[in-house]
Scaffold this motif. Sequence first.
Motif, PDB file in Angstrom:
ATOM      1  N   PHE A  47       0.737  -1.143  -0.061  1.00  0.00           N
ATOM      2  CA  PHE A  47       0.053   0.083   0.017  1.00  0.00           C
ATOM      3  C   PHE A  47       0.839   1.310  -0.012  1.00  0.00           C
ATOM      4  N   SER A  48       2.039   1.310   0.643  1.00  0.00           N
ATOM      5  CA  SER A  48       2.882   2.368   0.790  1.00  0.00           C
ATOM      6  C   SER A  48       3.293   2.684  -0.735  1.00  0.00           C
ATOM      7  N   PHE A  49       3.391   1.996  -1.356  1.00  0.00           N
ATOM      8  CA  PHE A  49       3.717   2.331  -2.803  1.00  0.00           C
ATOM      9  C   PHE A  49       2.546   2.601  -3.814  1.00  0.00           C
ATOM     10  N   ASN A  50       1.369   2.720  -3.195  1.00  0.00           N
ATOM     11  CA  ASN A  50       0.197   2.835  -4.140  1.00  0.00           C
ATOM     12  C   ASN A  50      -0.562   4.019  -3.462  1.00  0.00           C
ATOM     13  N   GLU A  51      -1.722   4.345  -4.487  1.00  0.00           N
ATOM     14  CA  GLU A  51      -2.725   5.164  -3.927  1.00  0.00           C
ATOM     15  C   GLU A  51      -3.621   4.176  -3.645  1.00  0.00           C
ATOM     16  N   VAL A  52      -4.262   4.384  -2.617  1.00  0.00           N
ATOM     17  CA  VAL A  52      -5.363   3.565  -2.162  1.00  0.00           C
ATOM     18  C   VAL A  52      -6.610   4.295  -1.708  1.00  0.00           C
ATOM     19  N   ASN A  53      -7.784   3.584  -2.252  1.00  0.00           N
ATOM     20  CA  ASN A  53      -9.142   4.258  -2.524  1.00  0.00           C
ATOM     21  C   ASN A  53      -9.928   3.825  -1.105  1.00  0.00           C
ATOM     22  N   LYS A  54     -11.218   4.035  -0.972  1.00  0.00           N
ATOM     23  CA  LYS A  54     -11.744   3.671   0.271  1.00  0.00           C
ATOM     24  C   LYS A  54     -12.348   2.165   0.074  1.00  0.00           C
ATOM     25  N   PHE A  55     -12.110   1.437  -1.005  1.00  0.00           N
ATOM     26  CA  PHE A  55     -12.411   0.150  -1.179  1.00  0.00           C
ATOM     27  C   PHE A  55     -10.976  -0.619  -1.286  1.00  0.00           C
ATOM     28  N   ASN A  56      -9.908   0.029  -0.859  1.00  0.00           N
ATOM     29  CA  ASN A  56      -8.855  -0.650  -0.896  1.00  0.00           C
ATOM     30  C   ASN A  56      -8.160  -1.333  -2.264  1.00  0.00           C
ATOM     31  N   MET A  57      -8.828  -0.410  -3.280  1.00  0.00           N
ATOM     32  CA  MET A  57      -8.095  -0.518  -4.698  1.00  0.00           C
ATOM     33  C   MET A  57      -6.920   0.331  -4.794  1.00  0.00           C
ATOM     34  N   THR A  58      -5.851  -0.389  -5.332  1.00  0.00           N
ATOM     35  CA  THR A  58      -4.421   0.380  -5.417  1.00  0.00           C
ATOM     36  C   THR A  58      -4.311   0.624  -6.835  1.00  0.00           C
ATOM     37  N   SER A  59      -3.683   1.928  -6.908  1.00  0.00           N
ATOM     38  CA  SER A  59      -2.886   2.247  -8.115  1.00  0.00           C
ATOM     39  C   SER A  59      -1.448   2.705  -7.805  1.00  0.00           C
TER      40      SER A  59
END
Length: 312
Positions: free
Chosen positions: A55-67
């Motif tokens: 997660f620390s290398f991603n942008e995480v939304n409210k539904f834990n979907m990562t970018s």
Amino acid sequence: MGDDMAESKVRTGTVKKKASKRAKKDWVAAYIFIAPVTLGLLVFYIWPFIQNVWFSFNEVNKFNMTSFVGMQNYTEMVQDKEMWTTFGNTLKYVICTVPVGLFLSICIAALLNSKIKGTSVYRTLYFLPSVTMAAAVAMVWKWIYNEKMGILNSVIRGMGGKGVGWLTDPKIALYMIMIVGLWMTVGYNMIILLAGMQGISKSYYEAAAIDGAGSMQQFFKITIPMLTPTIFFVMITSIISGFQVFDVVYMMIGKTNPAYTSTQTVVMLFYRQAFDYGHKGYAAAISILIFAVIMLVTVVQLWGQKKWVNYD
């Protein structure tokens, strides 16, 4: 040829014996017993840690979907002034509370280790704050520190003085929280140190008394050196808990408090970024920083303990 090889294996002890049915049953029972703990570690510790690193290398939304964003969260964290302010507050908390708490714990443990009446009662009284819920402790001390109706300011006004903003003055609010933290942890550390003191053989003190050593000399020449492994353990756990301080500060200092910036800790910033702002990726990077700092400090302590910890 085959007989020679078999004979050589017997001589060298390389013949593998088949496990008996009883040994196999013991192995199965052992794996069954350790399975719940192993599964618990995997599900609640190891996997969340791996997920947090990702997660620390991603942008995480409210539904834990990562970018995936690479090092962006870490770059933002390094450039964030609020991050370094909170880290400074946390470091100040650790530097002040750990030595003072260790000193007080050793002194109280030494007193309770002596032959005085009512030691069991005193031990219970000192240990109670450490088993009391942090929320309850925070509420009680928040009332004590209350600027208008608190006990402290009531006493000060009764003596002709003026009330003090114990939790609203940015200059002293963090130190007031440190007092609460010490009040909660000294009793627990005292019990551990007291157990260490009681594990020291009385023969050392008897021999020292025969040689003419007084109580203070015995304390600094016998008790402290023999207690260094326990002191080392208490110091490590105190530093770790100091870097993770959250609940007491969170309960005592509101977001509208003028002293919020000067008392906010790293874990509070993590909580705020993750749950108030929804920046889970950035919050994960903050948690990795906390982990790295604690790990670094622990490694340095483990390296340095060889020079002062006595295991003999």
